[in-house]
Write an enzyme that holds these catalytic residues in place. Structure first.
Site, PDB file in Angstrom:
ATOM      1  N   GLU A 282      -5.118  -8.898   0.148  1.00 32.96           N
ATOM      2  CA  GLU A 282      -6.057  -8.475   1.544  1.00 32.96           C
ATOM      3  C   GLU A 282      -7.178  -8.093   1.157  1.00 32.96           C
ATOM      4  O   GLU A 282      -7.852  -7.545   0.139  1.00 32.96           O
ATOM      5  CB  GLU A 282      -5.360  -6.915   2.233  1.00 32.96           C
ATOM      6  CG  GLU A 282      -4.012  -7.295   2.985  1.00 32.96           C
ATOM      7  CD  GLU A 282      -3.768  -5.894   3.588  1.00 32.96           C
ATOM      8  OE1 GLU A 282      -4.612  -5.158   4.037  1.00 32.96           O
ATOM      9  OE2 GLU A 282      -2.643  -5.800   3.612  1.00 32.96           O
TER      10      GLU A 282
ATOM     11  N   GLU B 165       0.810  -1.167   0.009  1.00 29.16           N
ATOM     12  CA  GLU B 165      -0.089   0.009   0.018  1.00 29.16           C
ATOM     13  C   GLU B 165       0.804   1.314  -0.061  1.00 29.16           C
ATOM     14  O   GLU B 165       0.615   2.022   0.875  1.00 29.16           O
ATOM     15  CB  GLU B 165      -1.053   0.189   1.230  1.00 29.16           C
ATOM     16  CG  GLU B 165      -1.919  -1.416   1.244  1.00 29.16           C
ATOM     17  CD  GLU B 165      -2.957  -1.280   2.239  1.00 29.16           C
ATOM     18  OE1 GLU B 165      -2.825  -0.386   2.988  1.00 29.16           O
ATOM     19  OE2 GLU B 165      -3.916  -2.109   2.136  1.00 29.16           O
TER      20      GLU B 165
END
Ligand code: IFM
Length: 443
Positions: free
Chosen positions: A349, A165
């Site tokens: 995720e 991220e």
């Protein structure tokens, strides 16, 4: 629609170092920016920190057994940079390397492929003191750190993830200040974004130099922007800019060697000759994290002409207040398929925080989490049936853990953690996921 996943579909699970390891004072680990952030009053709910977390540093074998018990075949974990290089550069902490070496051996003994993530947000504080991600020298620091891990652990790593991220690192850590290092400087955040892209490219080259055939990718939480129903016309023009900021800034230079036109004026001051050529790198797989749809509305006087808006009330929400919307997840997979050449994608995720109240017998019947997973896995099957190249899925997360600025209040785990005793109790969702994996199909 079929409820079966294709043969060879890969099931894994994800965690991250600072969120589970603890062992903050053990064996020469250096300080990270999250230690500093947590120690700053008012930053993290209840003054929580990751000093003990799930005590995975000492209980890793039990946790690997839980992953094996799930039937997963790979495990995405991250390395805590200051555990292996306490000052971020230079001296190596051999005890830290030994820890990860044992952890990787433990995975292999259990038939789990190690997916090593180089960076899931725990920058050495010593590097932050030298400017952290805003200092262009970080490209060399990150290259040296990667070289260390590749030479010491690379013989057993099956897949590399450079960043988890990077958009959150740049925007939440350096523009919104809601994550470490807590900076609120939009210009610095842009610089950080560019440095993260350069670091991804540098690390990819370092890894490929040693192991040309081992897959390397990065993980992006892709955001699909939506306008509020009553502002559809006024705000429609903001969607492209919002998605350029959250997705395009990190995807476009890597896939196409350019930044999105809509943000080029903001990032140009940070680009040097040859940067874009350097950043364009072959991505062996795209890691995709996805949780919720992003509702936005026009804003004035801010760094960007939009701000986050509360999603409409008709959505069910998780404990984070995030709207539950499998269709948004489907849309992000389609963006990768249609706009980025349909790369091999692993969902790295996906999951939800819910109020998990243990029953008298200690069991947790988290049907809301099961419903969430069912909706999102159905969306995955839909995208896959339309040709999106989705290769595998890793729920977030194995364990309840330190949820950053929310401390321990929010629980995402398939396995409940009692933070007083450190007892692990698999929830109903763990059994659900185990069945999905063993049947390679939704029930
Ligand atoms: O816990 C985080 C993780 O560290 C990064 N992706 C989102 C998760 C849930 O907020």
């Amino acid at each position: 629609m079929t409820k079966s996943f294709p043969d060879g579909f890969r099931w894994g699970v994800s965690t991250s170092s600072y969120q589970i390891e603890g062992g903050a004072k053990d064996d020469g680990r250096g300080a990270s920016i999250w230690d500093t952030y947590c120690a700053t009053p008012g930053r993290v709910a209840n003054g929580d920190d990751g000093s003990v977390a799930c005590d995975h540093y000492h209980r890793w074998a039990e946790d690997l057994d839980l992953i094996k018990g799930l039937g997963a075949t790979h495990y995405r974990f991250s390395i805590m940079w200051p555990r292996v290089m306490p000052e971020g550069t230079g001296k190596v902490n051999e005890t830290g390397i030994d820890f990860y070496s044992r952890l990787i051996d433990g995975m292999l003994e259990r038939g789990l492929d190690p997916w090593l993530c180089l960076y899931h947000w725990d920058l050495p504080q010593a590097l932050q003191d030298r400017g952290g991600w805003t200092n262009r020298d970080i490209v060399d620091w990150f290259g040296d750190y990667t070289e260390l891990l590749v030479t010491r652990l690379g013989d057993r790593v099956k897949s590399w993830v450079t960043f988890n991220e990077p958009n959150v690192v740049a925007w939440v850590g350096h523009e919104e200040g809601r994550h470490a290092p807590g900076i609120t400087d939009p210009r610095a955040a842009m610089r950080v974004a560019h440095h993260l892209n350069l670091c991804h490219a540098r690390a990819t080259r370092v890894i490929k130099n040693h192991y040309p055939d081992v897959p390397v990718g990065f993980v992006l939480p892709m955001h699909k922007g939506y306008t509020l129903p009553h502002r559809r016309e006024q705000d429609a023009h903001l969607i492209d800019l919002f998605e350029a900021k959250w997705n395009g800034v990190f995807l476009d230079p890597v896939y196409y060697g350019r930044y999105p036109e809509l943000i080029i004026d903001r990032i140009e001051p940070h680009i040097q000759d040859g940067d874009l050529e350097a950043i364009k790198t072959k991505v062996d797989f795209q890691g995709l994290n996805q949780y919720f749809p992003s509702y936005i509305q026009a804003a004035e006087g801010a760094a960007w002409p939009f701000k986050h808006a509360q999603p409409p009330n008709y959505f069910r929400r998780t404990e984070m207040g995030w709207a539950i919307d499998g269709d948004c997840f489907y849309q992000t997979m389609k963006i990768l398929q249609d706009d980025y050449g349909n790369p091999p994608v692993f969902i790295t995720e996906n999951g939800g925080a819910f109020t998990d109240i243990p029953k008298a017998n200690g069991q947790i019947d988290d049907q809301d989490r099961i419903a969430y997973y069912t909706e999102y896995l159905e969306a995955l099957l839909r995208a896959k049936s339309e040709g999106a190249d989705i290769r595998g899925y890793m729920p977030w997360s194995l364990l309840d853990n330190f949820e950053w600025a929310y401390g321990y209040e929010k629980r995402f785990g398939l396995v409940h953690v009692d933070y007083t005793t450190q007892k692990r109790t698999p929830k109903a969702s763990y059994d659900f996921m185990r069945k999905v994996i063993s049947q390679n199909a939704l029930p």
